[in-house]
Design a protein around this motif. Structure first.
Motif, PDB file in Angstrom:
ATOM      1  N   THR A 192       2.377   8.173   6.950  1.00  0.00           N
ATOM      2  CA  THR A 192       3.254   8.562   5.854  1.00  0.00           C
ATOM      3  C   THR A 192       4.647   8.931   6.354  1.00  0.00           C
ATOM      4  O   THR A 192       4.826   9.324   7.506  1.00  0.00           O
ATOM      5  N   GLU A 204       4.056   4.082  -2.509  1.00  0.00           N
ATOM      6  CA  GLU A 204       4.921   5.246  -2.624  1.00  0.00           C
ATOM      7  C   GLU A 204       4.359   6.105  -3.735  1.00  0.00           C
ATOM      8  O   GLU A 204       4.002   5.599  -4.803  1.00  0.00           O
ATOM      9  N   GLU A 250       4.872   9.795  -5.880  1.00  0.00           N
ATOM     10  CA  GLU A 250       5.835  10.836  -6.243  1.00  0.00           C
ATOM     11  C   GLU A 250       5.217  11.821  -7.221  1.00  0.00           C
ATOM     12  O   GLU A 250       4.468  11.426  -8.115  1.00  0.00           O
ATOM     13  N   VAL A 310      10.382   9.952   1.586  1.00  0.00           N
ATOM     14  CA  VAL A 310      11.443   9.135   0.997  1.00  0.00           C
ATOM     15  C   VAL A 310      12.005   9.903  -0.198  1.00  0.00           C
ATOM     16  O   VAL A 310      11.329  10.766  -0.757  1.00  0.00           O
ATOM     17  N   ARG A 347       8.357  12.687  -2.700  1.00  0.00           N
ATOM     18  CA  ARG A 347       7.922  11.287  -2.679  1.00  0.00           C
ATOM     19  C   ARG A 347       7.555  10.941  -1.246  1.00  0.00           C
ATOM     20  O   ARG A 347       8.277  11.286  -0.313  1.00  0.00           O
ATOM     21  N   LYS A 348       6.419  10.259  -1.087  1.00  0.00           N
ATOM     22  CA  LYS A 348       5.942   9.836   0.226  1.00  0.00           C
ATOM     23  C   LYS A 348       5.689   8.338   0.212  1.00  0.00           C
ATOM     24  O   LYS A 348       5.201   7.787  -0.776  1.00  0.00           O
ATOM     25  N   ARG A 349       6.028   7.703   1.321  1.00  0.00           N
ATOM     26  CA  ARG A 349       5.647   6.304   1.539  1.00  0.00           C
ATOM     27  C   ARG A 349       4.427   6.325   2.449  1.00  0.00           C
ATOM     28  O   ARG A 349       4.403   7.051   3.445  1.00  0.00           O
ATOM     29  N   GLY A 380       4.630   6.119  -8.940  1.00  0.00           N
ATOM     30  CA  GLY A 380       4.998   5.334  -7.764  1.00  0.00           C
ATOM     31  C   GLY A 380       4.520   3.910  -7.887  1.00  0.00           C
ATOM     32  O   GLY A 380       4.507   3.340  -8.973  1.00  0.00           O
ATOM     33  N   GLU A 435       0.870  -0.892   1.183  1.00  0.00           N
ATOM     34  CA  GLU A 435       1.980   0.063   1.185  1.00  0.00           C
ATOM     35  C   GLU A 435       2.037   0.719  -0.187  1.00  0.00           C
ATOM     36  O   GLU A 435       1.869   0.040  -1.207  1.00  0.00           O
TER      37      GLU A 435
END
Length: 91
Positions: free
Chosen positions: A74, A45, A47, A77, A3-5, A32, A43
């Motif tokens: 990035t 997220e 996944e 998370v 998972r990336k923000r 996400g 913003e």
């Protein structure tokens, strides 16, 4: 599963960015969410499997027609195992 923000800056609000991101996420098979931020950024997220997340991040770097992405920052998370990609209220 990763998972990336992502914080996307530039001209990314008022161009359908979040809605297009949801469509792209469905194509790439990631889950996400995305939301507008008060500072004018978006913003998100994302996944999924690493290669699918990478493809979505590449899409975020371009955005939909009408967007002008300046940067995508990035961070990692922890996965939360979403079942879809959603649009959240602005934060």
């Amino acid at each position: 599963m990763i998972r990336k923000r992502a914080i996307v800056t530039g001209r990314v609000q008022g161009v359908g960015f979040r809605w297009a991101a949801r469509e792209a996420a469905q194509r790439f098979g990631v889950t996400g969410w995305a939301r507008n931020r008060l500072d004018g950024s978006v913003e998100a997220e994302i996944e999924g499997e690493p290669d699918r997340v990478d493809r979505m991040l590449d899409w975020l770097r371009q955005g939909p027609p009408g967007a002008s992405v300046a940067a995508v920052n990035t961070s990692d998370v922890p996965p939360v195992h979403d079942d879809a990609f959603r649009i959240h209220e602005s934060a």
